[in-house]
Design an enzyme around this catalytic site. Structure first.
Site, PDB file in Angstrom:
ATOM      1  N   CYS A   1      -0.195  -4.304  10.039  1.00  0.00           N
ATOM      2  CA  CYS A   1      -0.674  -3.365  11.034  1.00  0.00           C
ATOM      3  C   CYS A   1       0.408  -2.895  11.992  1.00  0.00           C
ATOM      4  O   CYS A   1       1.564  -3.268  11.880  1.00  0.00           O
ATOM      5  CB  CYS A   1      -1.744  -4.065  11.868  1.00  0.00           C
ATOM      6  SG  CYS A   1      -2.884  -4.997  10.871  1.00  0.00           S
TER       7      CYS A   1
ATOM      8  N   GLY B   1      -1.237   1.588   9.683  1.00  0.00           N
ATOM      9  CA  GLY B   1      -2.605   1.160   9.418  1.00  0.00           C
ATOM     10  C   GLY B   1      -3.599   2.251   9.715  1.00  0.00           C
ATOM     11  O   GLY B   1      -3.583   2.824  10.800  1.00  0.00           O
TER      12      GLY B   1
ATOM     13  N   ASN C   1       0.125  -8.231  13.585  1.00  0.00           N
ATOM     14  CA  ASN C   1       0.727  -7.587  12.420  1.00  0.00           C
ATOM     15  C   ASN C   1       1.386  -8.674  11.594  1.00  0.00           C
ATOM     16  O   ASN C   1       2.271  -9.365  12.088  1.00  0.00           O
ATOM     17  CB  ASN C   1       1.771  -6.556  12.860  1.00  0.00           C
ATOM     18  CG  ASN C   1       2.582  -5.971  11.692  1.00  0.00           C
ATOM     19  OD1 ASN C   1       3.684  -5.498  11.876  1.00  0.00           O
ATOM     20  ND2 ASN C   1       2.038  -5.993  10.500  1.00  0.00           N
ATOM     21  N   GLY C   2       0.955  -8.801  10.347  1.00  0.00           N
ATOM     22  CA  GLY C   2       1.550  -9.812   9.483  1.00  0.00           C
ATOM     23  C   GLY C   2       0.505 -10.492   8.655  1.00  0.00           C
ATOM     24  O   GLY C   2      -0.628 -10.020   8.549  1.00  0.00           O
TER      25      GLY C   2
ATOM     26  N   TYR D   1      10.407   1.693   2.938  1.00  0.00           N
ATOM     27  CA  TYR D   1       9.204   2.521   2.933  1.00  0.00           C
ATOM     28  C   TYR D   1       8.373   2.466   4.206  1.00  0.00           C
ATOM     29  O   TYR D   1       7.893   3.478   4.689  1.00  0.00           O
ATOM     30  CB  TYR D   1       8.315   2.086   1.759  1.00  0.00           C
ATOM     31  CG  TYR D   1       6.915   2.652   1.786  1.00  0.00           C
ATOM     32  CD1 TYR D   1       6.666   3.956   1.386  1.00  0.00           C
ATOM     33  CD2 TYR D   1       5.833   1.883   2.235  1.00  0.00           C
ATOM     34  CE1 TYR D   1       5.381   4.490   1.423  1.00  0.00           C
ATOM     35  CE2 TYR D   1       4.551   2.407   2.276  1.00  0.00           C
ATOM     36  CZ  TYR D   1       4.325   3.704   1.865  1.00  0.00           C
ATOM     37  OH  TYR D   1       3.069   4.226   1.910  1.00  0.00           O
TER      38      TYR D   1
HETATM   39  P1  AMP Z   1       2.883   3.944  -7.494  1.00  0.00           P
HETATM   40  O1  AMP Z   1       3.673   4.875  -8.374  1.00  0.00           O
HETATM   41  O2  AMP Z   1       1.405   4.105  -7.729  1.00  0.00           O
HETATM   42  O3  AMP Z   1       3.340   2.545  -7.667  1.00  0.00           O
HETATM   43  O4  AMP Z   1       3.093   4.378  -5.965  1.00  0.00           O
HETATM   44  C1  AMP Z   1       4.358   4.272  -5.402  1.00  0.00           C
HETATM   45  C2  AMP Z   1       4.378   4.912  -4.050  1.00  0.00           C
HETATM   46  O5  AMP Z   1       3.463   4.285  -3.158  1.00  0.00           O
HETATM   47  C3  AMP Z   1       5.733   4.768  -3.412  1.00  0.00           C
HETATM   48  O6  AMP Z   1       6.513   5.866  -3.671  1.00  0.00           O
HETATM   49  C4  AMP Z   1       5.443   4.637  -1.944  1.00  0.00           C
HETATM   50  O7  AMP Z   1       5.531   5.926  -1.356  1.00  0.00           O
HETATM   51  C5  AMP Z   1       4.043   4.144  -1.880  1.00  0.00           C
HETATM   52  N1  AMP Z   1       3.995   2.705  -1.516  1.00  0.00           N
HETATM   53  C6  AMP Z   1       4.828   1.734  -1.859  1.00  0.00           C
HETATM   54  N2  AMP Z   1       4.431   0.555  -1.365  1.00  0.00           N
HETATM   55  C7  AMP Z   1       3.328   0.774  -0.670  1.00  0.00           C
HETATM   56  C8  AMP Z   1       2.431  -0.044   0.094  1.00  0.00           C
HETATM   57  N3  AMP Z   1       2.604  -1.351   0.183  1.00  0.00           N
HETATM   58  N4  AMP Z   1       1.385   0.558   0.694  1.00  0.00           N
HETATM   59  C9  AMP Z   1       1.185   1.872   0.576  1.00  0.00           C
HETATM   60  N5  AMP Z   1       1.967   2.688  -0.136  1.00  0.00           N
HETATM   61  C10 AMP Z   1       3.042   2.161  -0.766  1.00  0.00           C
END
Ligand code: AMP
Length: 484
Positions: A5, A32, A106-107, A257
């Site tokens: 979060c 979040g 958060n965590g 990310y």
């Molecule tokens: P996918 O190809 O379905 O594995 O989606 C990958 C994309 O999801 C990445 O390019 C990120 O922008 C996004 N992403 C990566 N990790 C997370 C995460 N933990 N929560 C939300 N989005 C994520």
């Protein structure tokens, strides 16, 4: 249950702390989107308002005007599959004797089983990590409930018992508190109102842009293992564990990310680190192409770096609907597929007939990426060369990033060739761990467990997220491969 979060706190007598908290958590919305909340105190009473939904849908001007006080904490909760309920919204509130306190977390804790034994069953309370944490703190009050130091003393007793990731903000009637776990997995920073000589207030936030929007000046990061107390006497700091226990492991994925590009982590702006990832990726995995494009928004800074270093033209190939949140964690596959189309649309004229380098930050399940490659090809791209600014994501996170089980992690179960074929791209390259670390500019003090499997705390192999792929896995849990 998972907790990942954005957290915020403010101590600013004379200021409209509710509106400032709104602005702070609004700036942390990317951390979040499931629920939002704040607790405001006026020296006597604590009022908590929280609900499911985005910050701007939970709070309006009228609600905020009703919340007056000198101090507040705020929270945005990360969306996780199947837990969209009000009871897990934060801040969590507890009373002990005549003292009330609220907590925002958060965590993700890694010793919840042990803690559950300690706190026992809690009738009527859903046992999220944060509920457990609040209960543990409540039980650590030592009969000094009237004292100004009551919550601080309880924290000193309770915090050393907790393992895992926790960046916390807390509040009682007249103080706010900030806590970072001894590994410092999740970020937390301190900001100031007024000048260094004459501070007029203080704030704490998961990320520095939340300080910028409220007009506070970034002071420093809260240190791993540190407890910060803010009240009428200013800011005081103490360590709640022995020095030997402190082992900084900031989550590397915050750089890849999770954090906003305009955040400063460990003194570096995240955008610059992402741009350098693209530059190093271009040197590591060059390719002849007509245009470099980033997948909005997370792939854009690295694409900028890739284009710069390779001398290839940078352009836009996709438009993102800016009213969409992060749609990654969605319980059913069909919904995830549709989400991609809802979120991204190709710029056909710009990509038709071109050899594209497509830069994104990560591949987790591969669902989004696969749909994206198909979309670009359908729009006329001649070649699609995928370049990913993180190494293969192979291990689930237990420290606050909501990841699927190992079964669903594409790179945990398939070779590079298999992944390339599954995604349908011409070539695929991931940045090396060495280059990633070099782009960030620090050689140690990171948690890279999702990329290496080196977990800095004990995690049990039988934890649900660790399940390896098995032959009798239900079909929808298997990483789909070509022809499957
Ligand atoms: P996918 O190809 O379905 O594995 O989606 C990958 C994309 O999801 C990445 O390019 C990120 O922008 C996004 N992403 C990566 N990790 C997370 C995460 N933990 N929560 C939300 N989005 C994520």
């Amino acid at each position: 249950m998972k907790e990942a979060c954005g957290v915020f706190a403010i101590y600013a007598p004379g200021e409209d702390v509710a509106h400032k908290t709104f602005d702070g958590i609004f700036a942390l919305q990317h951390r979040g989107q499931e629920s939002a909340g704040m607790a405001v105190a006026d020296g006597e009473m604590i009022t908590v308002v929280k609900d499911t939904g985005l910050v701007a849908s939970v709070f309006d001007d009228r609600t905020l005007h009703g919340l007056s006080g000198s101090l507040a904490i705020g929270h945005t909760r990360y969306s996780t599959a199947g837990s969209m309920d009000w009871t897990s919204a934060q801040p969590v509130y507890r009373t002990v004797g005549s003292i009330g306190f609220a907590l925002a977390h958060n965590g993700n804790l890694t010793n919840t089983e042990g803690l559950a034994e300690r706190v026992g069953s809690l009738p009527g309370i859903g046992l999220t990590d944060s509920d457990m944490l609040a209960e543990l703190i409540a039980r650590s009050f030592q009969g000094s409930e009237q004292s100004d130091r009551a919550l601080r003393d309880a924290l000193q007793t309770a915090l050393p018992l907790i393992e895992g990731a926790f960046s916390l903000t807390l509040l009682d009637a007249d103080h706010v508190y900030g806590v970072r776990d001894p590994h410092g997995f999740r970020p937390l920073c301190l900001g100031r109102f007024g000048s260094e000589e004459h501070p007029t207030g203080w704030a704490l936030a998961s990320e520095s842009p939340a300080l910028d929007v409220i007009g506070a000046t970034f002071v420093r990061e809260v240190e791993p293992g540190e407890l910060v107390t803010i009240g009428k006497d200013g800011v005081s700091s103490e360590r709640y564990v022995d020095e030997g226990v402190i082992a900084p492991h900031l989550c590397i994925f915050e750089f890849v990310y999770f954090a906003r590009p305009d955040s400063t982590l460990r003194g570096r702006e995240v955008h610059g680190a992402r741009r350098r990832m693209g530059e190093l990726l271009a040197a590591q995995a060059p390719v002849e192409a007509d245009m470099v494009m980033g997948v909005p928004d997370s792939g854009v800074p690295a694409a900028e770096g890739f284009a710069l270093a390779s001398g290839t033209v940078y352009g836009q190939g996709l438009v993102k609907n800016r009213y969409i949140g992060r749609t990654f964690i969605n319980p059913d596959q069909d919904a995830r597929d549709k989400n991609v189309r809802r979120k991204l649309n190709p710029l056909r004229e710009n990509i038709k007939g071109k050899r594209l380098v497509v830069v994104d930050d990560s591949i987790v399940r591969g669902t989004t990426t696969r749909a994206l490659v198909r979309m670009l090809r359908d729009a006329g791209a001649k070649e699609v060369h995928l370049r990913i600014s993180s190494p293969p994501f192979q291990w689930p996170c237990f420290y606050g990033i909501d990841t699927p089980t190992r079964t669903e992690l594409l790179a945990a179960n398939n070779t590079l060739e298999e992944i390339t074929a599954y995604l349908g791209c011409d070539t695929l390259a991931y940045i090396s761990l060495e280059n990633l670390v070099s782009a960030i500019g620090f050689t140690d003090g990171f948690c890279d467990a999702c990329l290496t499997g080196n977990y800095p705390t004990n995690v049990l192999l039988e934890m649900p997220k660790m399940r390896p792929a098995t032959v009798d896995e239900p079909a929808d849990l298997q990483p789909a491969l070509p022809g499957v």
